[in-house]
Design a protein around this motif. Sequence first.
Motif, PDB file in Angstrom:
ATOM      1  N   CYS A 140      -8.566 -33.798   6.705  1.00  0.00           N
ATOM      2  CA  CYS A 140      -7.769 -34.194   5.705  1.00  0.00           C
ATOM      3  C   CYS A 140      -7.281 -35.542   5.749  1.00  0.00           C
ATOM      4  O   CYS A 140      -6.741 -36.145   4.483  1.00  0.00           O
ATOM      5  CB  CYS A 140      -6.660 -33.089   5.516  1.00  0.00           C
ATOM      6  N   GLY A 141      -6.797 -36.050   6.921  1.00  0.00           N
ATOM      7  CA  GLY A 141      -6.206 -37.130   7.022  1.00  0.00           C
ATOM      8  C   GLY A 141      -4.578 -37.377   6.798  1.00  0.00           C
ATOM      9  O   GLY A 141      -3.990 -38.238   6.903  1.00  0.00           O
ATOM     10  N   ARG A 142      -4.004 -36.124   6.155  1.00  0.00           N
ATOM     11  CA  ARG A 142      -2.792 -36.154   6.040  1.00  0.00           C
ATOM     12  C   ARG A 142      -1.846 -35.076   6.766  1.00  0.00           C
ATOM     13  O   ARG A 142      -0.692 -35.216   6.710  1.00  0.00           O
ATOM     14  CB  ARG A 142      -2.672 -35.767   4.368  1.00  0.00           C
ATOM     15  N   CYS A 143      -2.645 -34.124   7.279  1.00  0.00           N
ATOM     16  CA  CYS A 143      -1.657 -33.127   8.150  1.00  0.00           C
ATOM     17  C   CYS A 143      -0.914 -33.800   9.286  1.00  0.00           C
ATOM     18  O   CYS A 143      -1.468 -34.931   9.586  1.00  0.00           O
ATOM     19  CB  CYS A 143      -2.420 -31.731   8.314  1.00  0.00           C
TER      20      CYS A 143
ATOM     21  N   CYS B 276      -7.362 -31.105  13.074  1.00  0.00           N
ATOM     22  CA  CYS B 276      -7.023 -30.918  11.761  1.00  0.00           C
ATOM     23  C   CYS B 276      -6.714 -29.505  11.306  1.00  0.00           C
ATOM     24  O   CYS B 276      -7.159 -28.569  11.836  1.00  0.00           O
ATOM     25  CB  CYS B 276      -7.960 -31.670  10.855  1.00  0.00           C
ATOM     26  N   GLU B 277      -5.878 -29.252  10.384  1.00  0.00           N
ATOM     27  CA  GLU B 277      -5.470 -28.003   9.979  1.00  0.00           C
ATOM     28  C   GLU B 277      -6.626 -27.279   9.092  1.00  0.00           C
ATOM     29  O   GLU B 277      -6.570 -26.106   9.092  1.00  0.00           O
ATOM     30  CB  GLU B 277      -4.165 -28.040   9.221  1.00  0.00           C
TER      31      GLU B 277
ATOM     32  N   CYS C 220      -3.922 -34.717  11.876  1.00  0.00           N
ATOM     33  CA  CYS C 220      -4.607 -35.846  11.468  1.00  0.00           C
ATOM     34  C   CYS C 220      -3.789 -37.377  11.806  1.00  0.00           C
ATOM     35  O   CYS C 220      -4.317 -37.999  12.532  1.00  0.00           O
ATOM     36  CB  CYS C 220      -4.834 -35.851  10.190  1.00  0.00           C
TER      37      CYS C 220
HETATM   38 ZN   LIG Z   1      -5.826 -32.964   8.886  1.00  0.00          ZN
END
Ligand SMILES: [Zn+2]
Length: 354
Positions: free
Chosen positions: A62-65, A52-53, A68
């Motif tokens: 984060c689940g969004r980058c 992840c970033e 992820c």
């Molecule tokens: Zn992420």
Amino acid sequence: MSWQGIHGHDEVAEQFRRVLARERLATSYLFVGPPGIGKHSFALRLAQSLLCERPAALLDPCGRCDSCRQVLARSHPDLDLIAKPKDRSVIPVDAFIGSDDGRDEGLCRRLARRPFLAQRKVAIIDDADSLNQEGANSLLKTLEEPPAHSLIILVGTSAEKQLPTIRSRCQIMRFRPLSPEIVCQLILEQGLTADPRAATQLAEFSGGSLTQAREFSDPELWPFRQRLLAGLAALPRNSSALAQAVNEFVEAAGKEASLRRERTRCLVRFGIDFYRQRIRAYCSANDNADDALRSAVDAASKASPVDPDAWTVAIEAGLETLERIDRNAHLPTLIEWWIDRWGQITAGRVTVPD
Ligand SMILES: [Zn+2]
């Protein structure tokens, strides 16, 4: 509390958080524990945290980058997933050294490259129990001289099942079976059943594993359990009739050997539970037995002598049967051996060791 939606392994998550904070992450880990408790999901979430970033040390992807999202889609270029193909008994060596036609260059080469997007490259090797000598050898050099920024996670059921060459080169992380409460919650969440009472019963037979709970959710299993318990209560009488009924029921699970093995495992576990219940009843211990089990145990006490030592031997024979199933024994022969053995033990014809 559960780390990142992974239930029951907060302690392991905490260990990783600590090593990441000290920048002491090892280059190869061996995750061990029973099947169906979330080791692969944990490994994947760990990979997501590392790719992840966000800073890896947070262990909070984060689940969004982009990273992820690609991990979740299992398409991240720095994530390698290796597993035993369904129709094979071992992980093919090609997975590590590449295929002759050059279409697959193999994990060892891919890991040696620089990461494409992230700071690291992560490989998750499932079914590590199915690594044979050839596969293990091809992986050795990579484990001994791991490329910088690489992490290899092997996922198996026990450290003892791994070849010593692999075991000694990995940091071992032990995963515990899930609590019945967590299994019950997962059963309901995943819709194995919508009935909370049935979920509790499945969880009790799960041994802390969702895979095992799933095996017990076969709806045909529970009506046959009555027949099995009645047969066990009547032992040593009619043992061959019981073995035949069990064989027919197992046969009816389908052509696929894995389904028949699964069904046999459940029946053996029902049987082991029967002998455990005999011991619990004898000791007047607390139990969660249902009516079927209770009345089978009552009937058995009338039919055969009260002999707790023999019940212990019967439980051991049951555990040995489970091991033989895992070693792919010929099922019809094994089932006859198993029921006959319990018949002999009940008849007092098997000597109980001191
Ligand atoms: Zn992420």
